[in-house]
Motif scaffolding. Sequence first.
Motif, PDB file in Angstrom:
ATOM      1  N   THR A 120       0.797  -1.227   0.000  1.00 56.80           N
ATOM      2  CA  THR A 120       0.000   0.000   0.000  1.00 56.80           C
ATOM      3  C   THR A 120       0.831   1.280   0.000  1.00 56.80           C
ATOM      4  N   ALA A 121       2.108   1.181  -0.345  1.00 55.19           N
ATOM      5  CA  ALA A 121       2.918   2.389  -0.519  1.00 55.19           C
ATOM      6  C   ALA A 121       2.474   3.114  -1.789  1.00 55.19           C
ATOM      7  N   ALA A 122       3.097   4.255  -2.067  1.00 55.22           N
ATOM      8  CA  ALA A 122       2.693   5.055  -3.220  1.00 55.22           C
ATOM      9  C   ALA A 122       3.031   4.364  -4.537  1.00 55.22           C
ATOM     10  N   TYR A 123       2.189   4.598  -5.524  1.00 55.58           N
ATOM     11  CA  TYR A 123       2.361   4.109  -6.893  1.00 55.58           C
ATOM     12  C   TYR A 123       2.337   5.315  -7.837  1.00 55.58           C
ATOM     13  N   THR A 124       2.821   5.115  -9.055  1.00 56.37           N
ATOM     14  CA  THR A 124       2.521   6.095 -10.094  1.00 56.37           C
ATOM     15  C   THR A 124       1.019   6.082 -10.277  1.00 56.37           C
ATOM     16  N   ALA A 125       0.364   7.202 -10.037  1.00 57.71           N
ATOM     17  CA  ALA A 125      -1.095   7.223  -9.982  1.00 57.71           C
ATOM     18  C   ALA A 125      -1.756   7.125 -11.332  1.00 57.71           C
ATOM     19  N   ALA A 126      -1.002   7.406 -12.409  1.00 64.37           N
ATOM     20  CA  ALA A 126      -1.592   7.461 -13.757  1.00 64.37           C
ATOM     21  C   ALA A 126      -2.833   8.359 -13.715  1.00 64.37           C
ATOM     22  N   SER A 127      -3.894   7.987 -14.408  1.00 68.11           N
ATOM     23  CA  SER A 127      -5.032   8.887 -14.540  1.00 68.11           C
ATOM     24  C   SER A 127      -5.991   8.893 -13.365  1.00 68.11           C
ATOM     25  N   THR A 128      -5.741   8.086 -12.325  1.00 68.44           N
ATOM     26  CA  THR A 128      -6.603   8.198 -11.152  1.00 68.44           C
ATOM     27  C   THR A 128      -6.454   9.574 -10.508  1.00 68.44           C
ATOM     28  N   ALA A 129      -5.301  10.222 -10.717  1.00 67.67           N
ATOM     29  CA  ALA A 129      -5.072  11.557 -10.152  1.00 67.67           C
ATOM     30  C   ALA A 129      -5.936  12.619 -10.822  1.00 67.67           C
ATOM     31  N   LYS A 130      -6.554  12.299 -11.932  1.00 66.05           N
ATOM     32  CA  LYS A 130      -7.440  13.259 -12.584  1.00 66.05           C
ATOM     33  C   LYS A 130      -8.619  13.634 -11.698  1.00 66.05           C
ATOM     34  N   LEU A 131      -8.969  12.767 -10.750  1.00 65.05           N
ATOM     35  CA  LEU A 131     -10.040  13.088  -9.808  1.00 65.05           C
ATOM     36  C   LEU A 131      -9.688  14.326  -8.981  1.00 65.05           C
ATOM     37  N   ILE A 132      -8.432  14.436  -8.590  1.00 64.77           N
ATOM     38  CA  ILE A 132      -8.004  15.602  -7.803  1.00 64.77           C
ATOM     39  C   ILE A 132      -8.077  16.864  -8.651  1.00 64.77           C
TER      40      ILE A 132
END
Length: 317
Positions: A120-132
């Motif tokens: 559960t460490a950080a990942y490259t978020a790809a397009s899930t970060a578009k929500l922010i």
Amino acid sequence: MDAYSPAYPAGRHYHGAGRSPLSLVLSVAAALMVLLAAVTSAVVRSERVTGTVSAAFAGTGPVGAMAAVGAGTQVGAMAAVGAGTEDGSIARTISRVSGFRVGVAVADTAGGPVRTFGDTAAYTAASTAKLITAAAYLRLVEAGEARLDETLGKYTAAFQLKSMINSSNNDSWLLLMGRIGYQRLIQYAASIGIAYDPSDNRLSPGEVAQVLTKLYAGQLLNPSDTAQLLMYMQETNNEELIPAASGPGITVYHKYGQLGGNLHDAALLEHGGTTYALVIFTEGADSTDEAERTQMIHELTQAFVMKLFPSRQATCC
């Protein structure tokens, strides 16, 4: 397919002891006062954001209602997830992983902690970060600092917003982030309790689950904008991950992310008056094992659906 990697400048337990009835009552009352003070202090500390932020982003963090709900809502389905799934189908599915990372987060939108599984460490978020980005832009609109009818590129901001979420359009993402400003995007993420830097675009499954629960609970946007963003998260250009495995009777709002060796889905699952955030992130060397990871996402989704919506099993099939 999502094919863009942004590179921008930037529960505690309390115990008591037995005494005489009167002293016990007084001790319990005192303990409750201490507990209330501690919880209040913790909430205040968690909501404090350092630095100067845009007026549009002030006060967008967790609100009293969610703090009041707290850990007391973690009964029933979520309690079963916390206690039973580590030794069950979810743990078995994750244990079969070879050659790639997998991290899972699940949370009740009514409140309580995010539960995590796997890496559960950080990942490259790809397009899930578009929500922010979407939430940040809509906050600017609500504050009168931006407009949905203003022109971004060849189209309106409203068009670009829908295209970014519903079709995962990367050009739209760049235009919206450029309009917000990278520093203000970092500040917005901080204001909702997320440490996010678009220069490396990394998030953990748990952080994305927090974004989803706050969105659904109406803590990020007004009711109209919340409903609009959720609508964009339905019937997207890729319904092959969590939506494909959720089964009949489940309403799904989601944002997938796919980039190189990263294959993610972040969803809200709604059924029978309850809604949960389910985030599944995977990361490997490349996309050659995409079919295997897709199948794993399906198995994990099905396992969580069975745990989170037990009443559905008796009515849908």
